[in-house]
Design a protein around this motif. Structure first.
Motif, PDB file in Angstrom:
ATOM      1  N   TYR A 107      -4.467  45.155 120.163  1.00 17.87           N
ATOM      2  CA  TYR A 107      -4.510  43.698 119.972  1.00 17.87           C
ATOM      3  C   TYR A 107      -5.186  43.040 121.158  1.00 17.87           C
ATOM      4  O   TYR A 107      -4.951  43.420 122.309  1.00 17.87           O
ATOM      5  CB  TYR A 107      -3.096  43.176 119.719  1.00 17.87           C
ATOM      6  N   VAL A 108      -6.033  42.042 120.853  1.00 19.99           N
ATOM      7  CA  VAL A 108      -6.887  41.441 121.872  1.00 19.99           C
ATOM      8  C   VAL A 108      -6.800  39.920 121.856  1.00 19.99           C
ATOM      9  O   VAL A 108      -6.429  39.305 120.862  1.00 19.99           O
ATOM     10  CB  VAL A 108      -8.364  41.865 121.676  1.00 19.99           C
ATOM     11  N   SER A 109      -7.162  39.377 122.986  1.00 13.46           N
ATOM     12  CA  SER A 109      -7.338  37.941 123.143  1.00 13.46           C
ATOM     13  C   SER A 109      -8.523  37.751 124.071  1.00 13.46           C
ATOM     14  O   SER A 109      -8.605  38.414 125.120  1.00 13.46           O
ATOM     15  CB  SER A 109      -6.081  37.306 123.737  1.00 13.46           C
ATOM     16  N   MET A 117       3.342  43.531 127.742  1.00 14.40           N
ATOM     17  CA  MET A 117       4.610  42.856 128.035  1.00 14.40           C
ATOM     18  C   MET A 117       4.773  41.633 127.133  1.00 14.40           C
ATOM     19  O   MET A 117       5.287  40.612 127.532  1.00 14.40           O
ATOM     20  CB  MET A 117       4.679  42.430 129.504  1.00 14.40           C
ATOM     21  N   THR A 118       4.305  41.746 125.905  1.00 13.27           N
ATOM     22  CA  THR A 118       4.426  40.621 124.974  1.00 13.27           C
ATOM     23  C   THR A 118       5.761  40.711 124.250  1.00 13.27           C
ATOM     24  O   THR A 118       6.516  41.666 124.419  1.00 13.27           O
ATOM     25  CB  THR A 118       3.280  40.635 123.936  1.00 13.27           C
ATOM     26  N   SER A 119       6.015  39.748 123.404  1.00 14.85           N
ATOM     27  CA  SER A 119       7.263  39.755 122.638  1.00 14.85           C
ATOM     28  C   SER A 119       7.179  40.678 121.432  1.00 14.85           C
ATOM     29  O   SER A 119       8.185  40.940 120.784  1.00 14.85           O
ATOM     30  CB  SER A 119       7.605  38.335 122.183  1.00 14.85           C
ATOM     31  N   SER A 120       5.996  41.197 121.144  1.00 14.41           N
ATOM     32  CA  SER A 120       5.816  42.069 119.984  1.00 14.41           C
ATOM     33  C   SER A 120       5.857  43.537 120.408  1.00 14.41           C
ATOM     34  O   SER A 120       5.021  44.001 121.195  1.00 14.41           O
ATOM     35  CB  SER A 120       4.477  41.785 119.307  1.00 14.41           C
ATOM     36  N   GLU A 121       6.803  44.266 119.856  1.00 19.52           N
ATOM     37  CA  GLU A 121       6.908  45.695 120.165  1.00 19.52           C
ATOM     38  C   GLU A 121       5.699  46.466 119.646  1.00 19.52           C
ATOM     39  O   GLU A 121       5.276  47.450 120.248  1.00 19.52           O
ATOM     40  CB  GLU A 121       8.211  46.277 119.602  1.00 19.52           C
ATOM     41  N   ASN A 126       1.294  49.874 120.823  1.00 21.13           N
ATOM     42  CA  ASN A 126      -0.115  50.200 120.575  1.00 21.13           C
ATOM     43  C   ASN A 126      -0.916  50.224 121.872  1.00 21.13           C
ATOM     44  O   ASN A 126      -1.845  51.017 122.019  1.00 21.13           O
ATOM     45  CB  ASN A 126      -0.722  49.228 119.570  1.00 21.13           C
ATOM     46  N   TYR A 127      -0.562  49.364 122.826  1.00 22.82           N
ATOM     47  CA  TYR A 127      -1.219  49.386 124.135  1.00 22.82           C
ATOM     48  C   TYR A 127      -0.967  50.732 124.803  1.00 22.82           C
ATOM     49  O   TYR A 127      -1.875  51.371 125.320  1.00 22.82           O
ATOM     50  CB  TYR A 127      -0.696  48.232 125.001  1.00 22.82           C
ATOM     51  N   ARG A 128       0.298  51.157 124.798  1.00 18.14           N
ATOM     52  CA  ARG A 128       0.657  52.460 125.397  1.00 18.14           C
ATOM     53  C   ARG A 128      -0.153  53.588 124.746  1.00 18.14           C
ATOM     54  O   ARG A 128      -0.682  54.460 125.436  1.00 18.14           O
ATOM     55  CB  ARG A 128       2.145  52.750 125.205  1.00 18.14           C
TER      56      ARG A 128
END
Length: 193
Positions: A107-109, A117-121, A126-128
């Protein structure tokens, strides 16, 4: 008559003197101290090298992600409401734009990965996965003093998270996702490795 002379046999000293033993112990102690300090330096160097490897991977992957974001025309987008549901790179269930990284939705911005460290697991996991940072080897924490950068910390330092947040311990990599006023950043902190 045969005269025999008393023959003296040479002494056979089978042991060491106390002075010899002390000298050997001192020499071995000196060698141990030198070898241990070299080993500690190798360990520190290995930890720092690991951090540099993580930072290089983050930078390389970020450039690839930005390129993929550009191709998808989402490199300047910061997310939106559910009206974006028609875009091919908009995940309605998560509410974020994404690019595919080896079969994983990253996911990108503004064209760069959202921090883990977002609120979405889903975003965090997915970052990991995309960056090869398994939970068995790395923990994350937010660093408010660096505008909420995300610290990527080797698991051996997981008891130092509070100190990392406060700046009292440094042996980690920090990732700052871009905002409207700053670019993304990757920094290595290795003072205490």
């Amino acid at each position: 008559m045969l005269l025999t002379r008393k023959q003296s046999l040479p002494k056979n000293d089978a042991g060491f003197t106390l002075i010899e033993l002390v000298v050997v112990i001192v020499i071995l102690s000196i060698i141990t101290v030198i070898a241990t300090s070299k080993f500690v330096d190798f360990s520190r160097d290995a930890q720092i090298s690991q951090l540099h490897g993580i930072a290089a991977d983050l930078n390389g992957q970020n450039q690839l992600v930005y390129s993929k974001s550009s191709v998808a025309s989402i490199e300047k987008l910061i997310g939106c409401s559910f009206q974006c549901g028609g875009h091919l790179n908009w995940d309605v269930s998560v509410g974020e734009y994404f690019v595919d990284v080896s079969g994983t939705r990253l996911y990108v911005s503004l064209g760069y990965p959202l921090p883990p460290m977002t609120s979405s697991e889903v975003v965090n996991q997915n970052y990991r996965t995309a960056f090869g940072l398994p939970t068995a080897e790395f923990v994350f924490t937010s660093v408010p003093r660096h505008l909420s950068a995300t610290a990527i910390v080797p698991i051996k330092w997981q008891d130092k998270l509070t100190d990392i947040k406060a700046g009292r311990f440094e042996c980690h990599v920090e990732y700052s996702s871009p905002t409207a006023i700053r670019d993304y950043g990757v920094r290595i902190y290795d003072r205490d490795c």
